[in-house]
Design an enzyme around this catalytic site. Sequence first.
Site, PDB file in Angstrom:
ATOM      1  N   GLY A  52      52.589  76.188  72.860  1.00  0.00           N
ATOM      2  CA  GLY A  52      52.481  77.624  72.602  1.00  0.00           C
ATOM      3  C   GLY A  52      51.431  77.918  71.538  1.00  0.00           C
ATOM      4  CD  GLN A  53      49.111  83.156  71.528  1.00  0.00           C
ATOM      5  OE1 GLN A  53      48.025  83.479  71.056  1.00  0.00           O
ATOM      6  NE2 GLN A  53      50.024  84.047  71.863  1.00  0.00           N
ATOM      7  CB  VAL A  54      53.326  79.865  66.820  1.00  0.00           C
ATOM      8  CG1 VAL A  54      53.798  79.446  65.437  1.00  0.00           C
ATOM      9  CG2 VAL A  54      53.076  81.378  66.866  1.00  0.00           C
TER      10      VAL A  54
ATOM     11  CB  THR B 250      56.840  84.253  75.134  1.00  0.00           C
ATOM     12  OG1 THR B 250      56.138  83.296  75.928  1.00  0.00           O
ATOM     13  CG2 THR B 250      57.312  83.598  73.855  1.00  0.00           C
TER      14      THR B 250
ATOM     15  CE1 TYR C   7      60.253  87.220  73.953  1.00  0.00           C
ATOM     16  CE2 TYR C   7      59.667  89.360  73.059  1.00  0.00           C
ATOM     17  CZ  TYR C   7      59.602  87.983  72.998  1.00  0.00           C
ATOM     18  OH  TYR C   7      58.901  87.381  71.974  1.00  0.00           O
TER      19      TYR C   7
ATOM     20  CE  LYS D   6      62.074  85.508  69.943  1.00  0.00           C
ATOM     21  NZ  LYS D   6      61.846  84.028  69.846  1.00  0.00           N
TER      22      LYS D   6
ATOM     23  CD1 TRP E 228      52.169  93.673  69.191  1.00  0.00           C
ATOM     24  CD2 TRP E 228      50.183  94.675  68.928  1.00  0.00           C
ATOM     25  NE1 TRP E 228      52.324  95.009  69.493  1.00  0.00           N
ATOM     26  CE2 TRP E 228      51.124  95.643  69.339  1.00  0.00           C
ATOM     27  CE3 TRP E 228      48.879  95.078  68.694  1.00  0.00           C
ATOM     28  CZ2 TRP E 228      50.788  96.987  69.526  1.00  0.00           C
ATOM     29  CZ3 TRP E 228      48.549  96.417  68.872  1.00  0.00           C
ATOM     30  CH2 TRP E 228      49.494  97.360  69.286  1.00  0.00           C
TER      31      TRP E 228
HETATM   32  N1  NAP Z   1      53.147  86.079  71.630  1.00  0.00           N
HETATM   33  C1  NAP Z   1      53.486  87.185  70.971  1.00  0.00           C
HETATM   34  O1  NAP Z   1      52.792  88.221  71.048  1.00  0.00           O
HETATM   35  C2  NAP Z   1      54.718  87.216  70.101  1.00  0.00           C
HETATM   36  C3  NAP Z   1      55.045  88.407  69.452  1.00  0.00           C
HETATM   37  C4  NAP Z   1      56.170  88.443  68.639  1.00  0.00           C
HETATM   38  C5  NAP Z   1      56.937  87.301  68.473  1.00  0.00           C
HETATM   39  N2  NAP Z   1      56.616  86.164  69.122  1.00  0.00           N
HETATM   40  C6  NAP Z   1      57.467  84.976  68.945  1.00  0.00           C
HETATM   41  O2  NAP Z   1      56.697  83.967  68.310  1.00  0.00           O
HETATM   42  C7  NAP Z   1      57.130  82.682  68.752  1.00  0.00           C
HETATM   43  C8  NAP Z   1      55.939  81.871  69.234  1.00  0.00           C
HETATM   44  O3  NAP Z   1      55.318  82.580  70.299  1.00  0.00           O
HETATM   45  P1  NAP Z   1      53.995  82.054  71.007  1.00  0.00           P
HETATM   46  O4  NAP Z   1      53.084  83.223  71.197  1.00  0.00           O
HETATM   47  O5  NAP Z   1      53.505  80.837  70.311  1.00  0.00           O
HETATM   48  O6  NAP Z   1      54.591  81.663  72.439  1.00  0.00           O
HETATM   49  P2  NAP Z   1      53.848  81.102  73.709  1.00  0.00           P
HETATM   50  O7  NAP Z   1      52.408  80.858  73.428  1.00  0.00           O
HETATM   51  O8  NAP Z   1      54.220  81.962  74.857  1.00  0.00           O
HETATM   52  O9  NAP Z   1      54.535  79.670  73.884  1.00  0.00           O
HETATM   53  C9  NAP Z   1      55.872  79.544  74.221  1.00  0.00           C
HETATM   54  C10 NAP Z   1      56.231  78.089  74.046  1.00  0.00           C
HETATM   55  O10 NAP Z   1      57.606  77.927  74.399  1.00  0.00           O
HETATM   56  C11 NAP Z   1      57.697  76.866  75.325  1.00  0.00           C
HETATM   57  N3  NAP Z   1      58.822  77.043  76.225  1.00  0.00           N
HETATM   58  C12 NAP Z   1      59.062  78.071  77.072  1.00  0.00           C
HETATM   59  N4  NAP Z   1      60.194  77.846  77.764  1.00  0.00           N
HETATM   60  C13 NAP Z   1      60.665  76.642  77.335  1.00  0.00           C
HETATM   61  C14 NAP Z   1      61.787  75.853  77.676  1.00  0.00           C
HETATM   62  N5  NAP Z   1      62.668  76.221  78.618  1.00  0.00           N
HETATM   63  N6  NAP Z   1      61.971  74.670  77.027  1.00  0.00           N
HETATM   64  C15 NAP Z   1      61.096  74.253  76.095  1.00  0.00           C
HETATM   65  N7  NAP Z   1      60.006  74.954  75.732  1.00  0.00           N
HETATM   66  C16 NAP Z   1      59.794  76.126  76.356  1.00  0.00           C
HETATM   67  C17 NAP Z   1      56.393  76.881  76.098  1.00  0.00           C
HETATM   68  O11 NAP Z   1      56.203  75.636  76.728  1.00  0.00           O
HETATM   69  P3  NAP Z   1      55.368  75.495  78.093  1.00  0.00           P
HETATM   70  O12 NAP Z   1      53.923  75.457  77.688  1.00  0.00           O
HETATM   71  O13 NAP Z   1      55.854  74.210  78.658  1.00  0.00           O
HETATM   72  O14 NAP Z   1      55.693  76.696  78.940  1.00  0.00           O
HETATM   73  C18 NAP Z   1      55.428  77.140  74.941  1.00  0.00           C
HETATM   74  O15 NAP Z   1      55.187  75.956  74.224  1.00  0.00           O
HETATM   75  C19 NAP Z   1      58.198  82.943  69.813  1.00  0.00           C
HETATM   76  O16 NAP Z   1      59.460  82.841  69.215  1.00  0.00           O
HETATM   77  C20 NAP Z   1      57.947  84.380  70.238  1.00  0.00           C
HETATM   78  O17 NAP Z   1      59.124  84.993  70.719  1.00  0.00           O
HETATM   79  C21 NAP Z   1      55.500  86.077  69.921  1.00  0.00           C
END
Ligand code: NAP
Length: 300
Positions: free
Chosen positions: A12-14, A64, A127, A131, A152
């Site tokens: 994931g991004q983070v 996500t 979603y 969360k 975002w």
């Molecule tokens: N993106 C945003 O705009 C945003 C905004 C507010 C809060 N957040 C929160 O910030 C955090 C990090 O978000 P991000 O943007 O880094 O997310 P992201 O880029 O969408 O990555 C999600 C990660 O979760 C993994 N994942 C999904 N389903 C899974 C499962 N069943 N078992 C194990 N791993 C799984 C994905 O793995 P795969 O690559 O294998 O799918 C990926 O590594 C999350 O808690 C999100 O809710 C994000």
Amino acid sequence: MSVRILQFGTTGQVARELLRQAPSYDLAITALSRAEVDFADPEAAAAAVEQARPELVIVAAAYTAVDQAETDRELAYTVNAETPAAIAQAAARAGAAVVHFSTDYVFAGDKPEPYREDDPTGPLSVYGATKLAGELAVVASCPRALVLRTSWVVSAHGRNFVKTMLRLAREGQPLRVVDDQFGRPTAAADLAGFVLSQAPRLAGTPSGGPVFGVHHFANAGETSWRGFAQGVLALAMGPAAPQVAPIATAERPAPARRPLRGTLDTGKLERTFGVTPRPWRDAVAEIVAELAAQPQASAA
Ligand SMILES: NC(=O)c1ccc[n+]([C@@H]2O[C@H](COP(=O)([O-])OP(=O)(O)OC[C@H]3O[C@@H](n4cnc5c(N)ncnc54)[C@H](OP(=O)(O)O)[C@@H]3O)[C@@H](O)[C@H]2O)c1
């Protein structure tokens, strides 16, 4: 001595930013991918914590796909709430602290001022509800848990708004972007850097410390999605940036409702940690520069 960290999520991004920056800190990170621990299985995640005996657990995996969650409730709930709860319980048993991420989508988006941590929640989407359930469960399960709500999130990898806007502009497509939803863009790199810089303090603080509980982390400055798009394109293309036409949320129907104003107040973070997130334009400028240096990476 280096802090022993167990990180869930590698792609994931983070997660990627955490792994990229970790070598700059005195930390020993073990990161588990979805293939190693699938969040559909809460017991497997708890067992991984028990086995690793870390000092700090970072939960960087989540469901996500905001629109897809509307029809995939059960899995979204398991991944975003049940498994983080099981991890937090296991961490509490192992004496580890936890960092968990949540979202501005826990709010309804109808507050005229930025949201503070103790404002009433009111998720509009599945979603957001999953969360919210996750953050409540994590805090209830582990007294040494930091929940960081963010918004975002963008970076040079994965699928995100910055890359989408640059691709559409490159393809010469007309740009029409929602101008009535407001929030704070956040660079995954800034969020990850904050977590890593605080890891020793989190690992060393006993329960009851001010560093635990819910805090907001977002880059500074409120904008609309259109304002965000214009900022990205201006950074990448200067005066050659194409026009971005404003549209209303109602003109772009989506399965999940989004908060119209999810802007997060980060005053608590600044008071607790002495850290002030920088303006989003400064953070996004670095992403745009990184993408320009790796043209193949911006093709997504
Ligand atoms: N993106 C945003 O705009 C945003 C905004 C507010 C809060 N957040 C929160 O910030 C955090 C990090 O978000 P991000 O943007 O880094 O997310 P992201 O880029 O969408 O990555 C999600 C990660 O979760 C993994 N994942 C999904 N389903 C899974 C499962 N069943 N078992 C194990 N791993 C799984 C994905 O793995 P795969 O690559 O294998 O799918 C990926 O590594 C999350 O808690 C999100 O809710 C994000």
